[in-house]
Scaffold this motif. Sequence first.
Motif, PDB file in Angstrom:
ATOM      1  N   LEU A  32       0.871  -1.171   0.000  1.00  0.00           N
ATOM      2  CA  LEU A  32       0.000   0.000   0.000  1.00  0.00           C
ATOM      3  C   LEU A  32       0.908   1.222   0.000  1.00  0.00           C
ATOM      4  O   LEU A  32       1.264   1.759   1.045  1.00  0.00           O
ATOM      5  CB  LEU A  32      -0.907   0.001   1.226  1.00  0.00           C
ATOM      6  N   PRO A  33       1.352   1.690  -1.147  1.00  0.00           N
ATOM      7  CA  PRO A  33       2.323   2.792  -1.195  1.00  0.00           C
ATOM      8  C   PRO A  33       1.739   4.069  -0.632  1.00  0.00           C
ATOM      9  O   PRO A  33       0.533   4.285  -0.644  1.00  0.00           O
ATOM     10  CB  PRO A  33       2.619   2.918  -2.695  1.00  0.00           C
ATOM     11  N   ASP A  34       2.615   4.900  -0.140  1.00  0.00           N
ATOM     12  CA  ASP A  34       2.261   6.230   0.354  1.00  0.00           C
ATOM     13  C   ASP A  34       1.389   6.192   1.580  1.00  0.00           C
ATOM     14  O   ASP A  34       0.674   7.156   1.874  1.00  0.00           O
ATOM     15  CB  ASP A  34       1.562   7.067  -0.743  1.00  0.00           C
ATOM     16  N   ILE A  35       1.371   5.094   2.312  1.00  0.00           N
ATOM     17  CA  ILE A  35       0.531   5.030   3.498  1.00  0.00           C
ATOM     18  C   ILE A  35       1.087   5.900   4.622  1.00  0.00           C
ATOM     19  O   ILE A  35       0.412   6.213   5.581  1.00  0.00           O
ATOM     20  CB  ILE A  35       0.365   3.575   3.966  1.00  0.00           C
ATOM     21  N   GLY A  36       2.327   6.308   4.467  1.00  0.00           N
ATOM     22  CA  GLY A  36       2.906   7.191   5.469  1.00  0.00           C
ATOM     23  C   GLY A  36       3.973   6.512   6.288  1.00  0.00           C
ATOM     24  O   GLY A  36       4.754   7.164   6.969  1.00  0.00           O
ATOM     25  N   VAL A  37       4.009   5.179   6.276  1.00  0.00           N
ATOM     26  CA  VAL A  37       5.069   4.419   6.939  1.00  0.00           C
ATOM     27  C   VAL A  37       5.492   3.310   5.997  1.00  0.00           C
ATOM     28  O   VAL A  37       4.709   2.823   5.193  1.00  0.00           O
ATOM     29  CB  VAL A  37       4.600   3.822   8.281  1.00  0.00           C
ATOM     30  N   ARG A  59      -5.576   8.098  11.408  1.00  0.00           N
ATOM     31  CA  ARG A  59      -6.910   8.174  10.805  1.00  0.00           C
ATOM     32  C   ARG A  59      -6.768   8.103   9.288  1.00  0.00           C
ATOM     33  O   ARG A  59      -5.755   8.525   8.731  1.00  0.00           O
ATOM     34  CB  ARG A  59      -7.620   9.462  11.214  1.00  0.00           C
ATOM     35  N   TYR A  60      -7.804   7.598   8.626  1.00  0.00           N
ATOM     36  CA  TYR A  60      -7.703   7.379   7.190  1.00  0.00           C
ATOM     37  C   TYR A  60      -9.025   7.744   6.511  1.00  0.00           C
ATOM     38  O   TYR A  60     -10.079   7.896   7.142  1.00  0.00           O
ATOM     39  CB  TYR A  60      -7.361   5.914   6.898  1.00  0.00           C
ATOM     40  N   GLY A  61      -8.976   7.845   5.211  1.00  0.00           N
ATOM     41  CA  GLY A  61     -10.167   7.981   4.386  1.00  0.00           C
ATOM     42  C   GLY A  61     -10.202   6.864   3.358  1.00  0.00           C
ATOM     43  O   GLY A  61      -9.267   6.061   3.267  1.00  0.00           O
ATOM     44  N   TRP A  62     -11.259   6.805   2.567  1.00  0.00           N
ATOM     45  CA  TRP A  62     -11.364   5.769   1.538  1.00  0.00           C
ATOM     46  C   TRP A  62     -12.284   6.243   0.426  1.00  0.00           C
ATOM     47  O   TRP A  62     -13.099   7.148   0.605  1.00  0.00           O
ATOM     48  CB  TRP A  62     -11.898   4.457   2.118  1.00  0.00           C
ATOM     49  N   ARG A  72      -2.456  10.158  -0.745  1.00  0.00           N
ATOM     50  CA  ARG A  72      -2.331  11.082   0.372  1.00  0.00           C
ATOM     51  C   ARG A  72      -3.331  12.220   0.224  1.00  0.00           C
ATOM     52  O   ARG A  72      -3.541  12.743  -0.859  1.00  0.00           O
ATOM     53  CB  ARG A  72      -0.922  11.674   0.434  1.00  0.00           C
ATOM     54  N   ASP A  73      -3.992  12.556   1.310  1.00  0.00           N
ATOM     55  CA  ASP A  73      -4.850  13.742   1.384  1.00  0.00           C
ATOM     56  C   ASP A  73      -4.334  14.568   2.552  1.00  0.00           C
ATOM     57  O   ASP A  73      -4.796  14.436   3.685  1.00  0.00           O
ATOM     58  CB  ASP A  73      -6.307  13.340   1.593  1.00  0.00           C
ATOM     59  N   GLY A  74      -3.346  15.424   2.236  1.00  0.00           N
ATOM     60  CA  GLY A  74      -2.673  16.114   3.321  1.00  0.00           C
ATOM     61  C   GLY A  74      -1.841  15.101   4.087  1.00  0.00           C
ATOM     62  O   GLY A  74      -1.016  14.363   3.535  1.00  0.00           O
ATOM     63  N   PRO A 127      -3.804   9.269   5.038  1.00  0.00           N
ATOM     64  CA  PRO A 127      -3.830   8.317   3.930  1.00  0.00           C
ATOM     65  C   PRO A 127      -5.272   8.038   3.500  1.00  0.00           C
ATOM     66  O   PRO A 127      -6.194   8.009   4.321  1.00  0.00           O
ATOM     67  CB  PRO A 127      -3.172   7.064   4.517  1.00  0.00           C
ATOM     68  N   VAL A 128      -5.470   7.812   2.213  1.00  0.00           N
ATOM     69  CA  VAL A 128      -6.777   7.489   1.644  1.00  0.00           C
ATOM     70  C   VAL A 128      -6.654   6.169   0.895  1.00  0.00           C
ATOM     71  O   VAL A 128      -5.878   6.056  -0.062  1.00  0.00           O
ATOM     72  CB  VAL A 128      -7.280   8.592   0.694  1.00  0.00           C
ATOM     73  N   VAL A 129      -7.388   5.159   1.356  1.00  0.00           N
ATOM     74  CA  VAL A 129      -7.389   3.859   0.689  1.00  0.00           C
ATOM     75  C   VAL A 129      -8.318   3.939  -0.510  1.00  0.00           C
ATOM     76  O   VAL A 129      -9.490   4.292  -0.390  1.00  0.00           O
ATOM     77  CB  VAL A 129      -7.850   2.745   1.648  1.00  0.00           C
ATOM     78  N   VAL A 130      -7.781   3.593  -1.681  1.00  0.00           N
ATOM     79  CA  VAL A 130      -8.552   3.648  -2.922  1.00  0.00           C
ATOM     80  C   VAL A 130      -8.775   2.216  -3.416  1.00  0.00           C
ATOM     81  O   VAL A 130      -7.816   1.442  -3.547  1.00  0.00           O
ATOM     82  CB  VAL A 130      -7.828   4.476  -3.996  1.00  0.00           C
ATOM     83  N   LEU A 131     -10.033   1.870  -3.664  1.00  0.00           N
ATOM     84  CA  LEU A 131     -10.390   0.593  -4.285  1.00  0.00           C
ATOM     85  C   LEU A 131     -10.661   0.869  -5.753  1.00  0.00           C
ATOM     86  O   LEU A 131     -11.697   1.445  -6.113  1.00  0.00           O
ATOM     87  CB  LEU A 131     -11.615  -0.017  -3.616  1.00  0.00           C
TER      88      LEU A 131
END
Length: 658
Positions: free
Chosen positions: A58-63, A87-90, A157-159, A162-166
């Motif tokens: 999961l690239p760009d997750i922040g870690v 915290r995350y978005g999707w 990334r949203d700021g 992290p935002v998980v995209v399906l």
Amino acid sequence: MWPDVGRHGVLVRVVCGAMTMSGIATVPAFAQQAPAPPVVVPPAPMIDVDPNDALAPLPDIGVDWPDLSATPAGAAAAKAQVAANFRYGWRIDGVDEIGGALLRQRFRELSVLAGAEGKEANAAQLDQRARQDAELLVTLLKGDGYYDAAVATRVERDGRRPVVVLGATPGPLYRFAGVTLAGVEAAGAKTTALREAFGVKPADPVNADAIAAAEANLRTRVGEEGFPFAEVGEPEVVVDRATQTATLAMQVAPGTARRFGRITVNADNKVFDAAHVQDIARFAPGDAYETSEVDDLRRALVQTGLVSTAQVRAVPGATPDAVDIAVRLEPAPPRTVAVELGYGTGEGARSEVSWTHRNLLPPEGAVTLRGVAGTREQLGQVTFRRNNFHARDRVLTAQLSAAHLRRDAFDAQTISLSAALERQTNIFFQKTWTWSLGAELVATDERDVIASTGEPRRRTFLIGALPTSLGYDGSDDLLNPTRGFRLAGRVSPEVSLQDTVFGYTRVQLDASKYQPVTDSVVLAGRVRLGTILGAPRDRIAPSRRFYAGGGASVRGYGFQSIGPRDVNNDPIGGRSLAEFGIEARVRAFGNFGVVPFLDAGNISTGELPSLTGLRYGAGIGVRYYSNFGPLRVDVGTPINPQPGDSRIAVYVSLGQAF
């Protein structure tokens, strides 16, 4: 094997060239057209994740994903990194053109990403949720006919979040190459109707919702076409990936078309016998069987209030073309005690108590004892009422009462005996046409004053009447209509003995109209006209004259206060009546609404209603829309009051004003 995503199973075989793979997939039973609610689809099975497995990229997750096979010190640091919460978005990409809002709604209801949105999660948790939701989305896309669907996950990334995209790739839409209802031809002339009820045809998309709806329609229609013992198999879908098509097959064994036979009832039910159940039924022996008629009978039996449980089922009849209806009833408590307390301007304080046995004289022979004690009314009454009298919703009523009624216009001590046969409407089965035929005998001793001089007088009247009414209801709701109209007429020829015998006829017409303006605003208007033909006002008993004013008449005025008055400023009633009303029913917020209104009306001494000298009342009301109808509170004021009229009047009741 695909996960089980619904209750209505469809056998699916997927054919890939020379390789056959069999499994059971389940068609989600979602209804696509309103008003059917979406069926909840169970989520895909939880995936067991071994902490020692490699995590999905999961690239760009922040870690960075840690190497858990590193040295003990490195492993400890790595585990701490994995345990970091954020915290995350999707979001979903790739389904807007093929699934739309319905697919997104279903996904959101079942998604673990959506369910935990806004909460902190670590990398391992986010990885697991993304895998589960990817499989869920693939399952939903297959249900819509996209059998080659694939879903890839990534992180943007949203700021700092992290935002998980399906990312969905639906692939081609599979369509039916053939649809077979094996055995349906046994229905004979009704075969075409059953095929049309099923609805799914070759070239239609292989859509799980459409298949489930078609199966439900066929099961319903086969009963409506007269086949009570029909057997309808589960739909079987065979998918061919090579041609990107599918075939659908169902087994249908309609059996023999039948007609209604006799009704049987369990002998120990102590409520109704078979003959009365037949009176309630809307079908007769010899009528073609329809499942909806059986369901209607079950509802009607429960709604009598005398039955706690009603089992109604079809059983084979005496001949191959007959079906009997076996009814099993369990009684409900038959007695009711009610107490009412209230106060009304012009009516004074009032208390009422009643006792009812709803089946004292079976079947459905209710006896009610009722008493009223108030500052302006005292009454004792015995009422016999037989519901469903030889037909559904036909009511036979007989009533004996003794009353003392004190009004500003008169003081009356009355004994009356009345009976009526009528067809009534109710909130369960609202009727378009209603009617009543009645007879009434009244002995009344009444005190009023001579209008010109104010001199008190006392007279005794013996009155016989034959009241008749006819009503048409074209509205959409009994207690809270929002569209349509109503018309009603009442004619009562009466003979009165007071010194001499004379006759007259009371006539009253009512009309109302309901027009929606927006989704939250309804305009409603009404007209009431009345006349008494054949006798002068002064010869007619004061209690039989027309009066106006009050919550069900012209709001803003006291009860019966509109019209001509005597020298003591008390109303004396009249021979004709004219009333009008208009209001805007505004659904303000939630279950509450506001209703500004304007009413008008008058009482005339002549035979014909007059539009001159109208009294106007205006105000505003509040409505609370409960499950059993709107609760009404209206506050009105007279615009052109007569001397002595109050400036404010308040009315409280159940249901709209008209």
